[in-house]
Design a protein around this motif. Structure first.
Motif, short mmCIF file in Angstrom:
data_model
loop_
_atom_site.label_atom_id
_atom_site.label_comp_id
_atom_site.label_asym_id
_atom_site.label_seq_id
_atom_site.Cartn_x
_atom_site.Cartn_y
_atom_site.Cartn_z
N TYR A 232 -1.32 28.94 -7.84
CA TYR A 232 -1.85 30.21 -7.35
C TYR A 232 -1.86 31.27 -8.46
O TYR A 232 -2.87 31.97 -8.66
CB TYR A 232 -1.03 30.71 -6.17
CG TYR A 232 -1.32 32.15 -5.80
CD1 TYR A 232 -2.46 32.48 -5.08
CD2 TYR A 232 -0.46 33.17 -6.19
CE1 TYR A 232 -2.75 33.81 -4.77
CE2 TYR A 232 -0.73 34.49 -5.88
CZ TYR A 232 -1.87 34.81 -5.17
OH TYR A 232 -2.15 36.12 -4.87
N CYS A 233 -0.74 31.41 -9.17
CA CYS A 233 -0.66 32.42 -10.24
C CYS A 233 -1.66 32.14 -11.35
O CYS A 233 -2.20 33.06 -11.98
CB CYS A 233 0.76 32.46 -10.80
SG CYS A 233 1.99 33.13 -9.65
N LEU B 185 -6.77 28.07 -5.54
CA LEU B 185 -6.22 29.39 -5.25
C LEU B 185 -5.91 29.53 -3.76
O LEU B 185 -4.79 29.93 -3.37
CB LEU B 185 -7.22 30.47 -5.68
CG LEU B 185 -6.93 31.89 -5.21
CD1 LEU B 185 -5.69 32.44 -5.91
CD2 LEU B 185 -8.13 32.79 -5.47
N TYR B 186 -6.89 29.18 -2.93
CA TYR B 186 -6.68 29.33 -1.48
C TYR B 186 -5.77 28.25 -0.92
O TYR B 186 -5.16 28.45 0.14
CB TYR B 186 -8.03 29.36 -0.77
CG TYR B 186 -8.82 30.62 -1.09
CD1 TYR B 186 -8.34 31.86 -0.71
CD2 TYR B 186 -10.01 30.56 -1.80
CE1 TYR B 186 -9.03 33.03 -1.02
CE2 TYR B 186 -10.72 31.70 -2.11
CZ TYR B 186 -10.23 32.94 -1.72
OH TYR B 186 -10.91 34.08 -2.03
N ASN C 14 -5.42 32.58 -9.71
CA ASN C 14 -5.67 33.97 -9.33
C ASN C 14 -6.19 34.77 -10.52
O ASN C 14 -7.02 35.68 -10.36
CB ASN C 14 -4.39 34.61 -8.79
CG ASN C 14 -4.64 35.95 -8.15
OD1 ASN C 14 -5.57 36.13 -7.38
ND2 ASN C 14 -3.79 36.92 -8.47
N ARG D 43 1.77 39.67 -0.55
CA ARG D 43 1.29 38.69 0.42
C ARG D 43 2.24 38.55 1.60
O ARG D 43 1.82 38.18 2.70
CB ARG D 43 1.12 37.32 -0.25
CG ARG D 43 -0.06 37.20 -1.18
CD ARG D 43 -0.27 35.75 -1.59
NE ARG D 43 0.87 35.21 -2.33
CZ ARG D 43 1.04 33.92 -2.59
NH1 ARG D 43 0.14 33.04 -2.15
NH2 ARG D 43 2.10 33.49 -3.28
N SER E 293 2.65 25.03 -5.68
CA SER E 293 1.50 25.80 -5.20
C SER E 293 1.51 27.22 -5.77
O SER E 293 0.45 27.78 -6.06
CB SER E 293 1.49 25.85 -3.67
OG SER E 293 2.60 26.57 -3.18
N ASP E 294 2.70 27.81 -5.92
CA ASP E 294 2.78 29.16 -6.47
C ASP E 294 2.37 29.18 -7.94
O ASP E 294 1.74 30.13 -8.41
CB ASP E 294 4.20 29.71 -6.30
CG ASP E 294 4.28 31.19 -6.63
OD1 ASP E 294 3.38 31.95 -6.20
OD2 ASP E 294 5.23 31.61 -7.32
N GLY F 240 -3.10 27.47 -2.47
CA GLY F 240 -1.82 28.16 -2.69
C GLY F 240 -1.52 29.13 -1.56
O GLY F 240 -0.38 29.24 -1.10
N HIS F 241 -2.57 29.86 -1.10
CA HIS F 241 -2.39 30.74 0.05
C HIS F 241 -1.99 29.94 1.29
O HIS F 241 -1.14 30.36 2.06
CB HIS F 241 -3.69 31.50 0.34
CG HIS F 241 -3.90 32.68 -0.55
ND1 HIS F 241 -2.94 33.67 -0.70
CD2 HIS F 241 -4.96 33.08 -1.31
CE1 HIS F 241 -3.40 34.61 -1.53
NE2 HIS F 241 -4.61 34.26 -1.90
#
Length: 380
Positions: free
Chosen positions: A60-61, A38-39, A64, A207, A56-57, A41-42
């Motif tokens: 992340y989705c 998750l991080y 998350n 974000r 990465s997105d 992805g950030h």
């Protein structure tokens, strides 16, 4: 920062899992791995590594929406002895559906559409000018934000309920519960409440608002790093679970490992006598002075089982086993301090049956309203 914190605990938990083989540590390891992704992805988003964003997105989705259910699964492993593990993964269905949809749409989008979506939506949060696959991608992202918001309240509520049920089981079976409680885990769950509100607010803002300001980004970064560090620390230090409770009860009283029905065992006349028998046995033999006293010790002395003793304490005497024993320990400690005013507090705690000084202080404060050194004649 949060990514490295989660990766740090993932490595430590992996080493611990190999050695201890505790199911709860497995679940926490899974959570930490998901949080690391998750991080990550950030990290890619805020450092504008554009060529990696489609991958990465997608991660992340997915993560998350997975981290809260994964932490709840970890709590269930700590506090619930038997539950259907096959159904646990249903909690992750929203994460899988949203993540798969995001990844599939990225795969179908042309390079131009992908770049348009990144510039227009991810870094500007505009949707009105999008169409086609870009519009659908934005819709899925919005749906993910909505699902994230909806899953937080029930998971937090159920999490606190699981911890309370676990604490009640400890109180019913042990006189000394301090080293077995989920205090750190419960504290982290409260922090989850705060950070989840911040996460929800950040999701609403988008974000992209943090992407161009290091100082704005520093606040959530430090906050989430602290949360994940405390969460990992609490889980790494937590060795006692509901499975250990049941295992200890089964070892100390094998025939009492399973609760018995009310009409099986003692005759009803003896059940009616149990409150007085319990009080007399504990007082006469000063069982409360025995460190690490368990309800099975009292049940064995009375030649009955812990199910009866626990039910009598709760339903007829209006107390728990821990409360019943520790009240008498504190009463004895007060008498001891009155008779021997120069006796060190540590000696008072040990001679009163407490397994630790911190447990003595906590219970003394609970039953007298003040610390031991404030008065040596207090009566609980």
């Amino acid at each position: 920062m949060p990514m490295f914190v989660c990766a740090f605990w993932a490595v430590l938990l992996l080493l611990d899992v190999v050695e201890s083989r505790q199911p709860a540590k497995h679940r926490l390891l899974t959570y930490m791995l998901a949080a690391t992704l998750l991080y990550a992805g950030h990290y890619v988003f805020f450092n504008r590594v554009v060529w990696l964003l489609p991958v990465s997105d997608t991660l992340y989705c997915t993560t998350n929406l997975a981290v809260f259910p994964l932490y709840y699964i970890y709590l269930k492993e700590l506090t619930e002895p038997e539950w259907n593990h096959r159904w646990q993964w249903l909690l992750l269905v929203p994460a899988v559906v949203v993540g798969t949809s995001v990844g599939l749409l990225y795969a179908l989008m042309s390079p131009g559409e992908t770049q348009l979506f990144i510039d227009t939506y991810l870094y500007s949060n505009h949707i009105s000018t999008l169409d086609g696959l870009c519009w659908w991608q934005a819709v899925v992202h919005h749906a993910g934000k909505l699902v994230f918001a909806l899953q937080i309240p029930p998971i937090l509520l159920l999490g606190f309920r699981k911890i309370k049920g676990y604490d009640d089981a400890l109180e019913a079976n042990y006189a000394d519960t301090d080293d077995k409680r989920l205090r750190l885990v419960k504290g982290v769950l409260w922090l989850f409440v705060v950070t989840s509100l911040i996460s929800f607010g950040a999701n609403l803002l988008g974000r992209y608002r943090f992407a161009d300001s290091l100082w704005l980004l520093l606040v959530p970064s430090v906050l989430f790093s602290a949360l994940q560090f405390l969460l990992g620390y609490a889980g790494y230090r937590q060795h006692f679970t509901i499975r250990d409770l049941l295992r200890e009860m089964a070892i100390t009283a094998p025939e009492d490992a399973e609760p018995q029905p009310p009409d099986d065992g003692l005759p009803s006349t003896r059940i009616d006598e149990l409150p007085q028998l319990i009080a007399d046995a504990v007082s006469r033999d000063r069982l409360y002075l025995q460190p690490n006293l368990k309800i099975t010790d009292v049940a064995a002395l009375l030649k009955t089982n812990r199910t009866y003793v626990s039910r009598v304490l709760k339903e007829q005497m209006g107390t728990t086993f821990a409360d019943f024993i520790n009240r008498q320990r504190i009463s004895y400690a007060c008498q001891l301090m009155e008779q021997l005013p120069g006796l060190p507090t540590e000696a008072v705690a040990r001679q009163s049956g407490f397994s630790s000084l911190s447990s003595f202080y906590r219970n003394y404060k609970l039953y007298t309203g003040h610390a031991p050194k404030d008065s040596q004649t207090a009566d609980p």
